[in-house]
Design an enzyme around this catalytic site. Structure first.
Site, mmCIF file in Angstrom:
data_model
loop_
_atom_site.group_PDB
_atom_site.id
_atom_site.type_symbol
_atom_site.label_atom_id
_atom_site.label_comp_id
_atom_site.label_asym_id
_atom_site.label_seq_id
_atom_site.Cartn_x
_atom_site.Cartn_y
_atom_site.Cartn_z
ATOM 1 N N ASP A 327 30.523 24.713 -9.875
ATOM 2 C CA ASP A 327 32.026 24.167 -9.914
ATOM 3 C C ASP A 327 32.810 25.508 -9.253
ATOM 4 O O ASP A 327 32.078 26.493 -9.159
ATOM 5 C CB ASP A 327 32.526 24.449 -11.663
ATOM 6 C CG ASP A 327 32.032 22.986 -12.461
ATOM 7 O OD1 ASP A 327 31.799 22.141 -11.749
ATOM 8 O OD2 ASP A 327 31.969 23.390 -13.528
ATOM 9 N N ASP A 657 31.377 22.136 -17.468
ATOM 10 C CA ASP A 657 32.162 22.870 -18.569
ATOM 11 C C ASP A 657 32.808 21.764 -19.408
ATOM 12 O O ASP A 657 32.423 21.703 -20.646
ATOM 13 C CB ASP A 657 33.284 23.747 -18.061
ATOM 14 C CG ASP A 657 33.955 23.135 -16.889
ATOM 15 O OD1 ASP A 657 33.841 21.911 -16.574
ATOM 16 O OD2 ASP A 657 34.732 23.917 -16.168
ATOM 17 N N ASP A 661 31.132 16.347 -18.274
ATOM 18 C CA ASP A 661 30.089 17.212 -17.574
ATOM 19 C C ASP A 661 28.767 16.934 -17.975
ATOM 20 O O ASP A 661 27.753 17.066 -17.249
ATOM 21 C CB ASP A 661 30.338 18.450 -17.020
ATOM 22 C CG ASP A 661 31.499 18.703 -16.077
ATOM 23 O OD1 ASP A 661 31.698 17.712 -15.291
ATOM 24 O OD2 ASP A 661 31.966 19.858 -15.915
HETATM 25 P P1 ATP Z 1 36.209 22.648 -10.906
HETATM 26 O O1 ATP Z 1 35.460 21.410 -11.015
HETATM 27 O O2 ATP Z 1 35.822 23.345 -9.632
HETATM 28 O O3 ATP Z 1 36.194 23.629 -11.899
HETATM 29 P P2 ATP Z 1 38.944 22.044 -10.775
HETATM 30 O O4 ATP Z 1 39.213 22.925 -12.251
HETATM 31 O O5 ATP Z 1 39.921 22.319 -9.738
HETATM 32 O O6 ATP Z 1 37.509 22.455 -10.049
HETATM 33 P P3 ATP Z 1 39.289 19.892 -12.386
HETATM 34 O O7 ATP Z 1 39.629 20.890 -13.707
HETATM 35 O O8 ATP Z 1 38.463 18.609 -12.584
HETATM 36 O O9 ATP Z 1 38.738 20.861 -11.389
HETATM 37 O O10 ATP Z 1 40.902 19.729 -11.735
HETATM 38 C C1 ATP Z 1 41.311 18.745 -10.933
HETATM 39 C C2 ATP Z 1 42.509 18.869 -10.397
HETATM 40 O O11 ATP Z 1 43.329 18.251 -11.582
HETATM 41 C C3 ATP Z 1 43.080 20.204 -10.091
HETATM 42 O O12 ATP Z 1 42.995 20.162 -8.603
HETATM 43 C C4 ATP Z 1 44.452 20.053 -10.312
HETATM 44 O O13 ATP Z 1 45.397 19.457 -9.562
HETATM 45 C C5 ATP Z 1 44.471 19.140 -11.492
HETATM 46 N N1 ATP Z 1 44.573 19.937 -12.772
HETATM 47 C C6 ATP Z 1 43.716 20.982 -13.089
HETATM 48 N N2 ATP Z 1 44.284 21.380 -14.368
HETATM 49 C C7 ATP Z 1 45.183 21.010 -14.749
HETATM 50 C C8 ATP Z 1 45.947 20.716 -15.879
HETATM 51 N N3 ATP Z 1 45.813 21.764 -17.015
HETATM 52 N N4 ATP Z 1 47.148 19.816 -16.038
HETATM 53 C C9 ATP Z 1 47.240 19.006 -15.003
HETATM 54 N N5 ATP Z 1 46.586 18.950 -13.983
HETATM 55 C C10 ATP Z 1 45.534 19.665 -13.967
#
Ligand code: ATP
Length: 925
Positions: A327, A657, A661
């Site tokens: 990730d 996480d 997943d």
């Molecule tokens: P990784 O998968 O590498 O951990 P990530 O944390 O960016 O990356 P996700 O958590 O799936 O992946 O988030 C995907 C997208 O969702 C982010 O790019 C963001 O635009 C949106 N996002 C993340 N957190 C929030 C939140 N708390 N509320 C609303 N949108 C969110």
């Protein structure tokens, strides 16, 4: 009584459980804990020590040996009988100690991977070990959590649970809070209850603990899944197979030695004893235990470097990993976000400040914007104000100033005059709370004006989060925040200079351009939108809230890479391991971060989830082979990526996480869960948990996995070569019609020295510096591969022949006892010298430093002293039938047993300058 909880209304619960909306007081919780005991299922009764001790004698060879000793005692050979018994007992104690250590490490592991719970105590939410939860506690559960105790729900927000461990029902069950009047309804129908051991598939909720430990429904049927699975590793299985072959081989040779001895007229009992002792000495019975110890010690070491291995086989597989899928957020980066830039009302605004400290100016170009004048936002800042307020309303994080710091500074804290700003919640949301504070908007302000009536929590599949609030004036408003593309596809209007205007293609393009500009400077971009609902709207569940939105703006936040990650990626490249970034984030942001970390350099190396969806299976395989970054992927894509990589023959380590997943983590050869941000369900599906969520830790674990396997090879080489030597000397002597070179007690003695301390000390050898400079090993590789079998035969033959030669020399001196003493000492000392040779397969011992494994040095010195005692202390002379050696004997013995070591040392020193010159030359070219 506990069956009735679902019937009570929420109001009655507080009184019944004697608890407050601020949770229990710590003192009261401690009292209850003392009263009802820890919240865990009773463990199986431990096996008593004497049983474990007796289990050491279950080995057939040992039993035959004991029987043979009884025979020799019956024939009046008391010294032999007692000595053999003592040695057998010592062997059993050694086995017991080894087993105990292995068990201890497994127990420690179990403790480390114990689940946690989010409990409200003294008005504050805390994470604590689930075992400390007591009846009356107020517990919060979220998607991915395992429910820690039986809860009567008092608050739910789209909460659904997987109750299959309890009811067998595989579909998630939606939960509510209302009291259910009926009596005696089944567990599956008690919709206002959350039972221990079930897990949250979506949403969030709060509940009061009504039962813990064995009192829970799960306790009743007492079949909670064990936290740590104990199974034999592939290596252990393969060794058991090798062991069986060796046993067969040894038995044939031993039978031959016995037969020849009898034919030559040796006494029957002595030959039986010799045969059995030889078998005991030759069969590497200590091998499985030492392998377990090496694995367990390795696991301990990994724990110290923050990698908690949940399944022992993982230690081995780690050394074979060819791809690490990681990730981005939180693993490759720090997950400490700060909003750096906004795009609102058609213009870009920079935001100053660092970390979670809520101080920093807003800049339009170089001009500072005043976010509030006399408590109100100025007209030209209305769009900004609206957007930031929306971001704060659609948010569950909190920042607060913590008291004076004691000891270490927390990760997610920034210092403010000795005090630290602490974040409670998701860092992405925390960054928005800080942004709001910089603009002078606090949670109290907005909560006075707006009341939340509904929340659809963030979910990495939908990539957005939504809340519905009621305004002080009675209006109803929806706020959504999430991925830019998602929100743009749902928006029909845009807010500009205080006006709501239709969102046309030109404006969409402008927004995407602003997004790309932020993303290419590695900023993580979040969009915010809103929607007015008719105040009279009743059925919020019946309408699609995430539609017809008005776009408010973008926030670009910085999430710096974790220190050391770039070097770790480079180490992986050298070790033939590919690093692949798998992220939910935007492709441009992902590539920018990947570039910084040297994971990818070109945009062709980026593949998005949408692209994967549009590809034929063959193309997916092709894309997976070339891509280094997978962006905007959902957990389902992650599973496909893992499967495809495995189909292509890779050994995959994959992080995860969120609850979604878990399937990908389970599918991977090494599933890795995040210790801090990971959900219980993912942790349970994983084979390793990262206590610090850090990518560097994965690489360290791979390195240690390789080192542990190397160490196992080292003592396999040592044990097998020594045993071959022992068998060979006896066999050759009998073929050549010579007397027995070693008596039974002497054979057993050599065995104790070999299988004992020096072999164990090889298990703690430091990782080979070259360990990460060669490609991963194949998991199907034999234990004797890469020249190990050859080396064992070579050195075993050498050992057998020189021992026989020394024995022959002793015989020529005309004294059988002296010849045997010389043979025994040669054999022992050869092993004590040879153990140094086994320390590395790639470098001579002089290169890695003679003293760099102090345990080994200690083991060798101790074993040598014990051998001297056997030769020079009169009582041992009587027991082992030895005679004192003189200098001339020693010279012969040392020359044959260790002369070669001196020669390799000399060769190393002679060649050293030449090697240094060559290295210099290589460096310059
Ligand atoms: P990784 O998968 O590498 O951990 P990530 O944390 O960016 O990356 P996700 O958590 O799936 O992946 O988030 C995907 C997208 O969702 C982010 O790019 C963001 O635009 C949106 N996002 C993340 N957190 C929030 C939140 N708390 N509320 C609303 N949108 C969110």
């Amino acid at each position: 009584m506990e069956k009735q909880w679902h019937r009570l209304p929420v109001q009655a619960l507080w009184d019944k459980l004697e608890t407050e909306p601020t949770g229990l007081r710590t003192k009261e919780a401690q009292r209850r804990l003392a009263q009802v005991g820890p919240n865990s299922l009773s463990e199986e009764k431990p096996v008593p020590l004497w049983r474990k001790f007796l289990a050491q004698f279950e080995d057939v060879m040992i039993l035959i040996l004991v029987a043979a000793t009884v025979v020799s005692a019956a024939l009046g050979e008391w010294v032999d009988a007692v000595t053999i018994l003592v040695i057998v007992l010592m062997n059993a104690v050694l086995g017991l100690v080894q087993e105990y250590r292995a068990e201890q490490s497994l127990a420690a592991l179990k403790k480390l991977t114990a689940p946690e719970a989010r409990v409200c105590r003294d008005g504050e939410e805390r994470r604590m070990a689930a075992s400390e939860v007591v009846p009356g506690d107020l517990v919060t559960i979220e998607a991915g959590d395992r429910v820690p105790a039986d809860l009567r729900l008092i608050e739910v927000s789209d909460l659904a649970l997987d109750e299959s461990p309890l009811t067998g029902e595989s579909l998630p069950v939606t939960k509510c809070t209302e009291g259910l009047g009926e009596i005696g309804i089944s567990l599956g129908d008690q919709q206002n209850m959350a039972f221990a051991g079930t897990s949250v598939t979506s949403g969030r909720g709060r509940g009061l603990v009504v039962a813990t430990g064995m009192q829970t429904e799960m306790g009743r049927i007492a079949q909670m899944i064990d936290a740590v699975e104990e199974e034999d590793t592939p290596l252990q299985k393969r060794l058991a197979q090798l062991g069986r072959t060796l046993v067969a081989l040894c038995l044939v040779v031993c039978a031959l030695v016995v037969a020849i001895g009898l034919w030559q007229g040796e006494a029957f009992y002595r030959m039986v004893l010799t045969g059995v002792s030889l078998a005991v000495a030759a069969i590497p019975e200590g091998l499985p235990a030492i392998v377990t110890i090496a694995l367990a010690i390795g696991v301990q070491k990994m724990i110290r470097s923050q990698a908690i291995v949940r399944k022992l086989p993982a230690v081995e597989t780690l050394g074979c990993v060819t791809v690490i899928g990681s990730d981005k957020t939180g693993t490759l980066t720090q997950n400490e976000m700060t909003v750096r830039r906004l795009y609102v009302g058609g213009e870009e605004i920079d935001v100053e400040g660092r970390g979670y400290e809520p101080i920093g100016a807003f800049l339009r170009g170089s001009r500072v914007i005043k976010p509030a004048q006399e408590g109100l936002p100025p007209k030209e800042w209305m769009d900004g104000h609206e957007m930031i307020q929306a971001a704060l309303l659609c948010n569950n994080a909190e920042i607060r100033l913590d008291g004076e710091e004691k000891g270490k500074r927390r990760k997610s804290a920034d210092k403010a005059g000795g005090q630290a700003w602490k974040l409670n919640g998701d860092p992405t949301e925390g960054a928005l709370v800080v942004l709001a504070a910089k603009a002078g908007i606090t949670r109290e302000d907005v909560e006075n004006e707006f009341t939340r009536v509904k929340e659809i929590p963030f979910d990495s599949d939908r990539k957005c989060m939504t809340v519905v609030v009621r305004t002080a004036g009675g209006g109803l408003r929806v706020y959504v925040k999430g991925a830019v593309e998602t929100l743009l596809s749902l928006a029909v209007n845009v807010r500009r200079r205080g006006l709501v205007v239709p969102l046309d293609d030109a404006e969409k393009k402008r927004i995407m351009a602003a997004n790309d500009a932020m993303a290419s400077s590695a900023l993580r971009v979040l969009a915010v939108a809103c929607r007015e609902l008719p105040p009279s709207t009743r059925d919020l569940d019946g309408i699609n809230l995430e539609a017809n939105l008005t776009f408010l703006g973008l926030a670009g936040m910085m999430d710096p890479p974790r220190p050391g990650v770039q070097q770790a990626v480079e180490r992986c490249t050298q070790a033939g391991i590919r690093t692949v970034m798998i992220t939910g984030d935007h492709p441009v942001t992902a590539l920018a971060v990947a570039r910084e970390l040297t994971i990818a350099s070109r945009s062709e190396e980026v593949v998005t989830g949408a692209q994967l969806d549009s590809m034929a299976p063959g193309e997916v395989s092709e894309a997976v082979a070339r891509a280094s970054v997978f962006a905007r992927v959902s957990p389902e894509h992650k599973l496909r990526i893992v499967r495809t990589l495995r189909e292509r023959g890779h050994i995959v380590a994959m992080t995860g996480d969120g609850v979604n997943d878990a399937p990908a983590v389970k599918e991977a050869d090494i599933g890795i869960a995040m210790g801090r941000t990971g959900t219980d369900v993912t942790k349970e599906a994983s084979s390793m948990v990262l206590a610090d969520d850090n990518f560097v830790t994965i690489v360290t674990a791979v390195e240690q996995g390789r080192a542990i396997y190397d160490n196992i090879r080292k003592f396999i080489r040592y044990l097998l070569a020594c045993n071959t030597g022992e068998v060979l000397v006896m066999f050759l002597a009998s073929l050549l019609a010579m007397p027995l070179p070693l008596l039974p007690v002497q054979l057993l003695w050599v065995n104790l020295v070999t299988d004992g301390l020096p072999a164990m000390a090889l298990g703690v050898e430091k990782p080979d510096p070259q360990g990460m400079q060669r490609p991963p090993r194949s998991p199907r590789e034999s234990v004797l591969a890469r020249g190990l079998g050859r080396s064992v035969l070579l050195w075993g033959t050498y050992c057998g022949i020189v021992t026989l030669a020394v024995f022959a020399w002793g015989l020529m001196l005309g004294d059988l006892a002296l010849a045997r003493t010389m043979a025994l000492t040669t054999l022992t000392f050869f092993q004590l010298f040879y153990v140094f040779e086994c320390r590395s397969e790639t470098a001579p011992v002089f290169a890695i430093g003679l003293t760099s494994n102090r345990y080994l040095l200690g083991a060798v010195v101790l074993s040598a002293m014990m051998q001297l005692a056997v030769i020079y202390v009169p009582i041992f002379q009587a027991i082992f039938q030895t005679v004192p050696l003189e200098l001339s004997h020693w010279l012969v013995i040392l020359f044959f047993s260790g002369g070669w070591l001196l020669l390799t040392g000399l060769w190393y020193w002679i060649r050293k300058p030449a090697r240094a010159v060559r290295r210099q030359h290589l460096l310059h070219s």
